[in-house]
Design an enzyme around this catalytic site. Sequence first.
Site, PDB file in Angstrom:
ATOM      1  N   ASN A  11     -14.878 -11.573 -13.867  1.00  0.00           N
ATOM      2  CA  ASN A  11     -15.935 -11.546 -14.881  1.00  0.00           C
ATOM      3  C   ASN A  11     -15.779 -12.799 -15.740  1.00  0.00           C
ATOM      4  O   ASN A  11     -14.886 -12.874 -16.569  1.00  0.00           O
ATOM      5  CB  ASN A  11     -15.779 -10.277 -15.732  1.00  0.00           C
ATOM      6  CG  ASN A  11     -16.726 -10.265 -16.921  1.00  0.00           C
ATOM      7  OD1 ASN A  11     -17.695 -11.034 -16.966  1.00  0.00           O
ATOM      8  ND2 ASN A  11     -16.459  -9.391 -17.883  1.00  0.00           N
ATOM      9  N   LYS A  13     -17.766 -13.917 -17.985  1.00  0.00           N
ATOM     10  CA  LYS A  13     -18.371 -13.800 -19.326  1.00  0.00           C
ATOM     11  C   LYS A  13     -19.205 -15.062 -19.603  1.00  0.00           C
ATOM     12  O   LYS A  13     -19.752 -15.641 -18.663  1.00  0.00           O
ATOM     13  CB  LYS A  13     -17.305 -13.562 -20.390  1.00  0.00           C
ATOM     14  CG  LYS A  13     -16.349 -12.439 -19.996  1.00  0.00           C
ATOM     15  CD  LYS A  13     -15.400 -12.032 -21.073  1.00  0.00           C
ATOM     16  CE  LYS A  13     -14.489 -10.944 -20.526  1.00  0.00           C
ATOM     17  NZ  LYS A  13     -13.671 -10.318 -21.546  1.00  0.00           N
ATOM     18  N   HIS A  94     -20.270  -3.164 -20.061  1.00  0.00           N
ATOM     19  CA  HIS A  94     -19.018  -3.814 -20.476  1.00  0.00           C
ATOM     20  C   HIS A  94     -18.860  -3.621 -21.988  1.00  0.00           C
ATOM     21  O   HIS A  94     -19.846  -3.620 -22.725  1.00  0.00           O
ATOM     22  CB  HIS A  94     -19.056  -5.303 -20.114  1.00  0.00           C
ATOM     23  CG  HIS A  94     -17.737  -5.974 -20.346  1.00  0.00           C
ATOM     24  ND1 HIS A  94     -17.330  -6.369 -21.593  1.00  0.00           N
ATOM     25  CD2 HIS A  94     -16.723  -6.267 -19.502  1.00  0.00           C
ATOM     26  CE1 HIS A  94     -16.112  -6.893 -21.500  1.00  0.00           C
ATOM     27  NE2 HIS A  94     -15.729  -6.844 -20.241  1.00  0.00           N
ATOM     28  N   GLU A  96     -18.113  -5.512 -24.296  1.00  0.00           N
ATOM     29  CA  GLU A  96     -18.749  -6.550 -25.132  1.00  0.00           C
ATOM     30  C   GLU A  96     -20.256  -6.303 -25.236  1.00  0.00           C
ATOM     31  O   GLU A  96     -20.868  -6.571 -26.274  1.00  0.00           O
ATOM     32  CB  GLU A  96     -18.430  -7.945 -24.559  1.00  0.00           C
ATOM     33  CG  GLU A  96     -16.969  -8.309 -24.822  1.00  0.00           C
ATOM     34  CD  GLU A  96     -16.311  -9.145 -23.743  1.00  0.00           C
ATOM     35  OE1 GLU A  96     -17.007  -9.783 -22.940  1.00  0.00           O
ATOM     36  OE2 GLU A  96     -15.057  -9.153 -23.697  1.00  0.00           O
ATOM     37  N   GLU A 165     -11.543  -0.086 -18.801  1.00  0.00           N
ATOM     38  CA  GLU A 165     -11.127  -1.270 -19.549  1.00  0.00           C
ATOM     39  C   GLU A 165     -10.858  -0.876 -21.002  1.00  0.00           C
ATOM     40  O   GLU A 165     -11.799  -0.850 -21.822  1.00  0.00           O
ATOM     41  CB  GLU A 165     -12.222  -2.338 -19.510  1.00  0.00           C
ATOM     42  CG  GLU A 165     -12.491  -2.880 -18.133  1.00  0.00           C
ATOM     43  CD  GLU A 165     -13.028  -4.301 -18.203  1.00  0.00           C
ATOM     44  OE1 GLU A 165     -12.395  -5.192 -17.632  1.00  0.00           O
ATOM     45  OE2 GLU A 165     -14.066  -4.517 -18.861  1.00  0.00           O
ATOM     46  N   GLY A 171      -8.578  -9.373 -23.163  1.00  0.00           N
ATOM     47  CA  GLY A 171      -8.392 -10.691 -23.773  1.00  0.00           C
ATOM     48  C   GLY A 171      -7.226 -10.770 -24.738  1.00  0.00           C
ATOM     49  O   GLY A 171      -7.094 -11.751 -25.471  1.00  0.00           O
ATOM     50  N   SER A 211      -6.569  -7.839 -19.426  1.00  0.00           N
ATOM     51  CA  SER A 211      -5.384  -8.715 -19.318  1.00  0.00           C
ATOM     52  C   SER A 211      -4.684  -8.613 -17.957  1.00  0.00           C
ATOM     53  O   SER A 211      -3.454  -8.669 -17.877  1.00  0.00           O
ATOM     54  CB  SER A 211      -4.402  -8.441 -20.457  1.00  0.00           C
ATOM     55  OG  SER A 211      -4.994  -8.768 -21.695  1.00  0.00           O
TER      56      SER A 211
HETATM   57  P1  PGA Z   1      -9.501 -10.067 -19.631  1.00  0.00           P
HETATM   58  O1  PGA Z   1     -11.010  -9.481 -19.595  1.00  0.00           O
HETATM   59  O2  PGA Z   1      -8.984 -10.041 -18.218  1.00  0.00           O
HETATM   60  O3  PGA Z   1      -9.650 -11.449 -20.188  1.00  0.00           O
HETATM   61  O4  PGA Z   1      -8.708  -9.161 -20.519  1.00  0.00           O
HETATM   62  C1  PGA Z   1     -11.353  -8.417 -18.749  1.00  0.00           C
HETATM   63  C2  PGA Z   1     -12.799  -8.026 -18.969  1.00  0.00           C
HETATM   64  O5  PGA Z   1     -13.283  -8.085 -20.106  1.00  0.00           O
HETATM   65  O6  PGA Z   1     -13.497  -7.652 -18.004  1.00  0.00           O
END
Ligand code: PGA
Length: 253
Positions: A11, A13, A94, A96, A165, A171, A211
Amino acid sequence: MKKQAPFVIANWKLNGGIDLTCTSVASMLNRKFEARIGIAPPYVYIGDMVSFLRNSDIMVGSQNVSKFASGAFTGETSAQMLSEVGCQFCLIGHSERRQVFLENDNSCHTKMEKALDNNLIPVLCVGENLQQYELGLTNDILYRQLHQSLPDLNLEGKELCIAYEPVWAIGTGKAATADQVQKVHSFIYQELVEILGTERANKVHILYGGSVNKDNVEELLSTPHVDGVLVGGASLDPEHFAEICALANKSAQ
Ligand code: PGA
């Protein structure tokens, strides 16, 4: 029991550009993967990526999909359009999207319908935030998200992914432990059985995201009820992502 080939989904983003599109494709093309690899770049790079990857098994997907089919909805992209340009999957809900764009379980349900109707594999993202985690509300949040987004879908002959998630792991560099993930994924599986019945629930791929990197992917993928991973930050480094995919291959053998 031998596990099925795991999913590894990138992903991006709101990151990357034509350079990352080219270097990522270059680092993936000359390798053979058992795992089911997918990349979700920003919308505008989907077309290029599909054509660059047309002779590979790597799937291209989107990070979102409209809940509408067509009409006066400025800025939206429909499931039919995504399917037409060659997407094979789409992320839905997601965290976000939920936090920043106020998406909710109802809109996720509609997006699931649209994705399934247009032969996109929906990857429904669920998970609790830090406050909810600290209050011990993880299962309550997941219960609501799953029970509101999944009922009454036409899943005949379709594939479906759920990505757990935890928002506090996204992140932050602090992935959930394999033990935490196993407990939550077992709970998700139980709820899938309740909502979809055992036969369908057994076919759903339950992914973990938050992560994920080359140092924790093997342990995560060897955890019961973990059928794949959703990778954000680490997927922006093509070599790192290719390494994650290679490690996922091992777990598929
Ligand atoms: P990350 O993001 O691997 O940077 O933690 C995962 C995601 O938001 O799908």
